[in-house]
Design an enzyme around this catalytic site. Structure first.
Site, PDB file in Angstrom:
ATOM      1  N   GLU A 313       0.857  -1.210   0.000  1.00 15.85           N
ATOM      2  CA  GLU A 313       0.000   0.000   0.000  1.00 15.85           C
ATOM      3  C   GLU A 313       0.886   1.252   0.000  1.00 15.85           C
ATOM      4  O   GLU A 313       0.710   2.174   0.799  1.00 15.85           O
ATOM      5  CB  GLU A 313      -0.915  -0.005   1.222  1.00 15.85           C
ATOM      6  N   CYS A 407     -10.746   0.718   7.562  1.00 13.61           N
ATOM      7  CA  CYS A 407     -10.154   1.999   7.969  1.00 13.61           C
ATOM      8  C   CYS A 407     -10.762   3.183   7.207  1.00 13.61           C
ATOM      9  O   CYS A 407     -10.939   4.268   7.767  1.00 13.61           O
ATOM     10  CB  CYS A 407      -8.639   1.964   7.758  1.00 13.61           C
TER      11      CYS A 407
END
Ligand code: FUB
Ligand code: ZN
Length: 647
Positions: A313, A407
Site C-alpha cells: 500500500e 479503515c
C-alpha cells in the site's frame, strides 16, 4: 450534557496553542459553517446515511462486541483485524464533529452509550485495546508494536476524545484517553521502552491532546516518536517488512521524499508538522516542505491520490503512477489533506490549499458513493472491461458497504463532518478563505468580529460572492485563494468598480475598512482543460485527462453505448463542452467531447505500422466527474484518454 463556549471555540480537528509558530489560525466548526450547496449535500448524506449505517457496521463487524468482551461482559472470540477499535474511535470522532455542526439528541445518545462502553473496556491502569485484552487475554500488551497497532488505536481514541470534548464539552472519552496517554508516557520514551508503533498516528494525536490539556508530557512523547523514526525501532517485531514500510528507514529530518506505506508516511508527516508548529522548529519544517514538494512533483496522481503500489500500500518510485493499478487508498488521501492543512497553517502558502482542494474533490470524495452507503478503499484511475477479481478492495468489483479492514469508511465520515474547518482561517491581518462553499464565516479580526456570507455554486460554477455581514471599524485584509488551475480569475469589489489582478496559486489580498453590506465577486472561469502528465509517467504517455475547475473527469462505460467501448476510445482533439445535467448522478456538469473508436480486433503484438490503419468511427463522448463514477454498478472507467488522430 454540558455545552460551553469554551469548548466550541476550539471545535476543530486542529486547534493551536497560543505558542504555536503558525502564520494562520484555524477556525472552529461553529465559525466556518457550510450552509448550502455541494458540500452541504455531502454533509447531509454523511449525517443521515453514512454515519447511521456505520453504526450498524460497527455492530455487525464485531467491533462493539470486542469492546464488550474487553469489558468482561461478552462471550465469544475476538473478531476482525487487530486495529478494529480504531473504527469505533473514528466513528465517534465523526459524530462529535456532526454535533459541533448541529447537535442532536440521537447522536448524543449514541455517543454516550459507546463512550461508556469504551470507558468500561479500559483497564485500571489506563490500558485499552480489545485485541490484546480479548484475543491474548492481556498477555501480549505492547508485545508486537511493529504490527499490533496499539498506539495507532490509542491515537484514534485521543483524536475522538479531543473532538468529543471540543464539540460537546462531554469529557468522559477525554478522561479515558488521558488515562491511556498517561500510561504511554510512563512506558515509552528516553530511558524507558525505545520501540515505536509500526503505524504512525499517535504523534498527531498526542500533539492535539497536548493542545487540549496543556500537558507538555504529551508533546514531549510526540517529539520522541517523531525524532526516533529512522532508528529502526518500529520494525523490531515478527512482521519485519522493509523499514520504509513502517516509515522507519530515514530520520524525518533527513528524508528527502515520501516512501513506504502511504498512510503511515503521511500520518507521520502530519504529526511532524504539528510538532514543528508547536515547537517553532524551522529545520523540521524545511524537511517537511522538501518531502511535500517531492510528493507533489513526482508521486501524486492528478486526482491528488497517493500511494501507487498495491504491494505494501505504498508510494512508488518517482513518476511511477500507473492508472489501472493505482492503489490510492482513501485513507492516504485523507492523510494527505491532514498534512497539507498543517503545512498551510504553518506557512500560509496557497499551494497547500490547492492540493487540499484537488484531493478532497478527486481522491477523498470518490471513496464514498453518492448515497453514502458504499465505499472504495482503492481508487484506481482506470478499470478495464472484463476486469474483476476476488479482492474486495478492487474497484473493478464496484463499491461495497464495508470492508474487513474498514479503515477508510469512518475516516471519510470524520473528514466530511469536519470539512468546515478547512474553509477559512484568521491571521493578524485578517481572514483567509481557502476553500469555496456556500458558507458563513465568523472570525476575530483587528479589534472585532467579522462575519462573511459566501454564496456559490462551486464546483460547478466559479462565481463566488462574499458579502460582509458585520465587521469592526478598522482596516483588515480579506484574502481569497486564486486556485492554481485558474488562469483568468477576476475579482470585483462592489462600489470601487475596479477589477483586481489575480495571480493563480496565490491569495488575492483585499485590504480596506469593510462595512456590513460590502461585497466581493470572485469569478473563477472554468473552461474545460486537457491536461497531460510529465513524460516520465510512461503509463499515460500520449493521453490527456479532462479537468474543469477543481474537478478531474473520467469516461465511464455507463454513459456510452456498447459499440463505443471506452477501453478502445481515442480523443479527437476539438471541442469539449460542459453541459449541466440535472438528470445525471444527482446533478453534475458533464463534458461532451468527440472521440474515435479504434477499429476491429488486433493481435496483442504486430509489426509497427506507419499509421493506425483504418480510422475508427467518430463517437460522442460524455465525461463525468471522477468522484461520481461507479454509482451505477461496476463498469469500465478511465481518467486518462489516449489522444487520437484529428477528426
Ligand atoms: O493498518 C491500519 C490501516 O489498514 C492502514 O492505515 C491501511 O492502509 C490499512 O492497511
Ligand atoms: Zn483506509
Amino acid at each position: 450534557m454540558k455545552q460551553t463556549l469554551r469548548h466550541q471555540r476550539t471545535a476543530a480537528p486542529v486547534a493551536l496553542t497560543g505558542k504555536a509558530a503558525t502564520t494562520l489560525r484555524p477556525l472552529p466548526l461553529s465559525a466556518a459553517r457550510v450552509v448550502d450547496g455541494f458540500w452541504a449535500e455531502r454533509q447531509q448524506v454523511n449525517r443521515t446515511a453514512a454515519i447511521p449505517a456505520g453504526l450498524r457496521q460497527l455492530r455487525d463487524s464485531g467491533a462493539l462486541r470486542n469492546l464488550r468482551r474487553a469489558a468482561g461482559r461478552g462471550e465469544g472470540q475476538y473478531e476482525g483485524p487487530v486495529f478494529i477499535d480504531s473504527d469505533v474511535y473514528k466513528w465517534l470522532e465523526a459524530i462529535a464533529w456532526e454535533q459541533a455542526r448541529e447537535p442532536s439528541q440521537a447522536l448524543a445518545a449514541d455517543q454516550a452509550k459507546i463512550t461508556a462502553l469504551v470507558a468500561e473496556a479500559q483497564q485500571p491502569d489506563g490500558y485499552l485495546n480489545s485485541f490484546v485484552q480479548v484475543a491474548t487475554r492481556g498477555t501480549a500488551r505492547f508485545a508486537d508494536l511493529t504490527s499490533g497497532h496499539e498506539l495507532y488505536c490509542a491515537g484514534h481514541l485521543m483524536q475522538a476524545a479531543v473532538a468529543q470534548y471540543r464539540a460537546t464539552g462531554y469529557r468522559e472519552l477525554l478522561d479515558t484517553a488521558i488515562r491511556f496517554a498517561d500510561l504511554l508516557v510512563a512506558t515509552f520514551g528516553p530511558g524507558k521502552r525505545p520501540e515505536l508503533d509500526g503505524h504512525p498516528l499517535v504523534e498527531m494525536a498526542l500533539v492535539e491532546l497536548y493542545r487540549e490539556t496543556g500537558d507538555s508530557r504529551y508533546l514531549e512523547l510526540a517529539r520522541h516518536f517523531v525524532e526516533s523514526r529512522g532508528d529502526g525501532w518500529a520494525a523490531t517485531g515478527p512482521d519485519p517488512r522493509p523499514r520504509s514500510y513502517y516509515s522507519d528507514r530515514v530520520p524525518v529530518r533527513q528524508a528527502v521524499t515520501v516512501e513506504g506505506h502511504a498512510v503511515r508516511a503521511l500520518y507521520l508527516a502530519a504529526g511532524a508538522a504539528d510538532l514543528a508548529a508547536e515547537t517553532g522548529d524551522e529545520e523540521l519544517l524545511a524537511a517537511l516542505e522538501r518531502q511535500w514538494h517531492a510528493m507533489v512533483t513526482a508521486k501524486t496522481y492528478i486526482t491528488g491520490g497517493v500511494g501507487a503500489r498495491w504491494e505494501g500500500e505504498a508510494f512508488g518510485d518517482p513518476y511511477e503512477l500507473p492508472a489501472d493499478r493505482a492503489y490510492c487508498e482513501t485513507c492516504a488521501a485523507i492523510a494527505s489533506v491532514q498534512w497539507s492543512w498543517r503545512m498551510l497553517l504553518r506557512t500560509g502558502d496557497a499551494r497547500y490549499a490547492d492540493l487540499i482542494e484537488r484531493t478532497l474533490y478527486n481522491a477523498v470524495l470518490p471513496g464514498i458513493s453518492l448515497d453514502g452507503n458504499a465505499y472504495f478503499y482503492v481508487n484506481a484511475l482506470q478499470v478495464r472491461s472484463g476486469q474483476a477479481d476476488d479482492d474486495v478492495r478492487n474497484p473493478a468489483n464496484g463499491r461495497v458497504g464495508w470492508f474487513g479492514v474498514a479503515c477508510c469508511p469512518p475516516n471519510i465520515m470524520r473528514t466530511i463532518a469536519s470539512l468546515g474547518s478547512l474553509l477559512a482561517t484568521t491571521a493578524d491581518d485578517g481572514v483567509q478563505i481557502h476553500q469555496y462553499a456556500t458558507s458563513v464565516i465568523t472570525a476575530e479580526v483587528a479589534s472585532g468580529t467579522a462575519r462573511l456570507a459566501v454564496a456559490t455554486d462551486y464546483p460547478w460554477d466559479g462565481r463566488i460572492e462574499i458579502t460582509v455581514q458585520a465587521a469592526p471599524d478598522e482596516d483588515w485584509t480579506l484574502a481569497l485563494r486564486i486556485p492554481e488551475w485558474c488562469a483568468d480569475a477576476k475579482a470585483l469589489v462592489a462600489g470601487t468598480g475596479a477589477a483586481e489582478a489575480c495571480q493563480p496559486g496565490t491569495y488575492l489580498r483585499l485590504r480596506q475598512r469593510w462595512t456590513a453590506g460590502d461585497s466581493v465577486v470572485l469569478d473563477l472561469p472554468m473552461p474545460v482543460r486537457q491536461t497531460e502528465a510529465h513524460k516520465r509517467v510512461d503509463a499515460v504517455r500520449g493521453c490527456v485527462a479532462i479537468e474543469r475547475g477543481p474537478l478531474v473527469y473520467c469516461l465511464e462505460q455507463a454513459d456510452h453505448p456498447a459499440g463505443v467501448l471506452i477501453d478502445d476510445i481515442q480523443l479527437v482533439d476539438g471541442d469539449c463542452t460542459p453541459v449541466w445535467r440535472p438528470d445525471l448522478l444527482s446533478g453534475i456538469t458533464a463534458v461532451q467531447m468527440t472521440g474515435r473508436t479504434t477499429p476491429g480486433a488486433m493481435p496483442l503484438y504486430q509489426p509497427r505500422t506507419a499509421d493506425d490503419g483504418q480510422p475508427g468511427r467518430l463517437a460522442r463522448l460524455t465525461a463525468i466527474p471522477y468522484f461520481a463514477w461507479a454509482n451505477r454498478g461496476p463498469a469500465p472507467m478511465r481518467v486518462w484518454i489516449p489522444l487520437g488522430p484529428p477528426g
